[in-house]
Design a protein around this motif. Structure first.
Motif, PDB file in Angstrom:
ATOM      1  N   TYR A 162       0.686  -1.379   0.188  1.00 30.30           N
ATOM      2  CA  TYR A 162       0.037  -0.080   0.140  1.00 30.30           C
ATOM      3  C   TYR A 162       0.880   1.329   0.023  1.00 30.30           C
ATOM      4  O   TYR A 162       0.406   2.345   0.340  1.00 30.30           O
ATOM      5  N   PHE A 163       2.134   1.067  -0.343  1.00 28.24           N
ATOM      6  CA  PHE A 163       3.014   2.290  -0.280  1.00 28.24           C
ATOM      7  C   PHE A 163       3.506   2.630  -1.640  1.00 28.24           C
ATOM      8  O   PHE A 163       4.048   1.611  -2.332  1.00 28.24           O
ATOM      9  N   SER A 164       3.485   3.780  -2.215  1.00 25.74           N
ATOM     10  CA  SER A 164       4.202   4.153  -3.239  1.00 25.74           C
ATOM     11  C   SER A 164       4.647   5.592  -3.162  1.00 25.74           C
ATOM     12  O   SER A 164       4.400   6.530  -2.478  1.00 25.74           O
ATOM     13  N   GLY A 165       5.280   5.928  -4.375  1.00 24.47           N
ATOM     14  CA  GLY A 165       5.909   7.382  -4.377  1.00 24.47           C
ATOM     15  C   GLY A 165       5.756   7.861  -5.784  1.00 24.47           C
ATOM     16  O   GLY A 165       5.506   7.122  -6.903  1.00 24.47           O
ATOM     17  N   SER A 166       5.752   9.157  -5.947  1.00 24.88           N
ATOM     18  CA  SER A 166       5.542   9.739  -7.345  1.00 24.88           C
ATOM     19  C   SER A 166       6.175  11.030  -7.409  1.00 24.88           C
ATOM     20  O   SER A 166       5.825  11.745  -6.386  1.00 24.88           O
ATOM     21  N   GLY A 167       7.032  11.284  -8.340  1.00 25.75           N
ATOM     22  CA  GLY A 167       7.550  12.813  -8.423  1.00 25.75           C
ATOM     23  C   GLY A 167       8.334  12.882  -9.814  1.00 25.75           C
ATOM     24  O   GLY A 167       8.136  12.285 -10.859  1.00 25.75           O
ATOM     25  N   GLN A 168       9.491  13.412  -9.678  1.00 27.60           N
ATOM     26  CA  GLN A 168      10.556  13.494 -10.760  1.00 27.60           C
ATOM     27  C   GLN A 168      11.895  13.611 -10.238  1.00 27.60           C
ATOM     28  O   GLN A 168      12.145  13.847  -8.923  1.00 27.60           O
TER      29      GLN A 168
END
Length: 296
Positions: A162-168
């Motif tokens: 249930y853990f994730s990350g998003s970005g650049q």
């Protein structure tokens, strides 16, 4: 599209010309022997300086002709591989980061046996993942406590599914010599989120910054490019966790641990960046894959 056209003109066309000249030189000069008095003149031009040599001279000196053509073929090949490949990679990468073990296994499965051997992964890396989770979750919760923040982590819920990350992330590479490059800047900024059933979605920020090490250098060989068309890079990063906006995660956060980002860089047929596997060094001294990134 412009970069692709530029790459084709500067890389593939010289190679094509090199191959054509080589095989024409190897197979065709014999037909020139039957030419009696050729009147054609060939012109060789280097910049603004040029000079003409009668074809008859080339015919009478077949060895000289072949030597010149072979040198020209080699020169075109060297020119193709001496172009600045870094010009064709994006300076900014948009990415999604995931932590599920099945996804890590799939990403590792896309690497060949030589690349996996280079990573020196712990045979019992699944146990290492559990060790990493315990260590990092405690550190993150301690950071939030020091900053007077609530515990963002869902209680009694396994974090990985249930853990994730998003970005650049920035990805600035400079050429330092022939087929030698250096990653001079790479800063990733991510918003992490926990999305577990019947629990409130919680987010926090994090960042990663390139750690200056020898692993920042990229040194592919011509043989490696011809055989595999790719190179595995493994730069080291400082993992920083914080709170609030992702834009101030670097300022508010603390350096928690180091990771290496194992990424397959393809130079042929077109320069591209493959998925990344993030690895953490366990107490055994071996590397443990703990996450993976997909670029979009």
């Amino acid at each position: 599209m412009k970069n692709e056209t530029d790459f084709i003109v500067n890389f593939y066309l010289p190679i094509l010309a090199s191959v054509i000249i080589f095989f024409v030189t190897l197979l065709a000069p014999k037909f020139l022997a039957g030419i009696k008095q050729p009147t054609i003149e060939t012109e060789i031009r280097l910049g603004i300086v040029g000079f003409k040599i009668p074809l008859s001279l080339w015919v009478k000196n077949i060895a000289l002709t072949k030597a010149f053509c072979y040198v020209l073929s080699i020169a075109l090949l060297i020119y193709a591989f001496s172009i600045d490949f870094s010009r064709y990679f994006p300076a900014l990468l948009k990415m999604d980061v995931y932590y599920d073990v099945n996804g890590i296994e799939r990403t590792l499965g896309r690497l060949d046996s030589q690349d996996r051997a280079q990573l020196d992964i712990d045979k019992n890396w699944h146990s290492g993942v559990e060790e990493y989770d315990r260590d990092v979750v405690v550190n993150i919760q301690s950071l939030w406590t020091k900053q007077g923040l609530p515990n963002y982590w869902p209680e009694n819920v396994p974090p990985r599914p249930y853990f994730s990350g998003s970005g650049q992330a920035t990805f600035v590479v400079e050429r330092t010599a022939f087929l030698t490059y250096k990653i001079v800047e790479s800063i990733g900024k991510l918003t992490y989120s926990t999305t577990s059933p019947r629990n409130e979605v919680k987010t926090f920020s994090g960042a990663s910054k390139l750690k200056p090490t020898a692993a920042s250098y990229i040194r592919p060989t011509i043989g490696q490019l011809l055989a595999k068309q790719s190179v595995l890079i493994m730069p080291e990063f400082m993992q920083i966790f914080g709170a609030g906006s992702v834009h101030d995660g670097m300022a508010n956060g603390e350096y928690d641990h180091a990771l290496i980002a194992a990424t397959k860089i393809s130079l042929l047929p077109m320069p591209s960046v493959g998925d990344t596997v993030f690895l953490w060094r366990s107490k055994t001294g071996k590397w443990v894959p703990i996450a993976y990134a997909i670029y979009r």
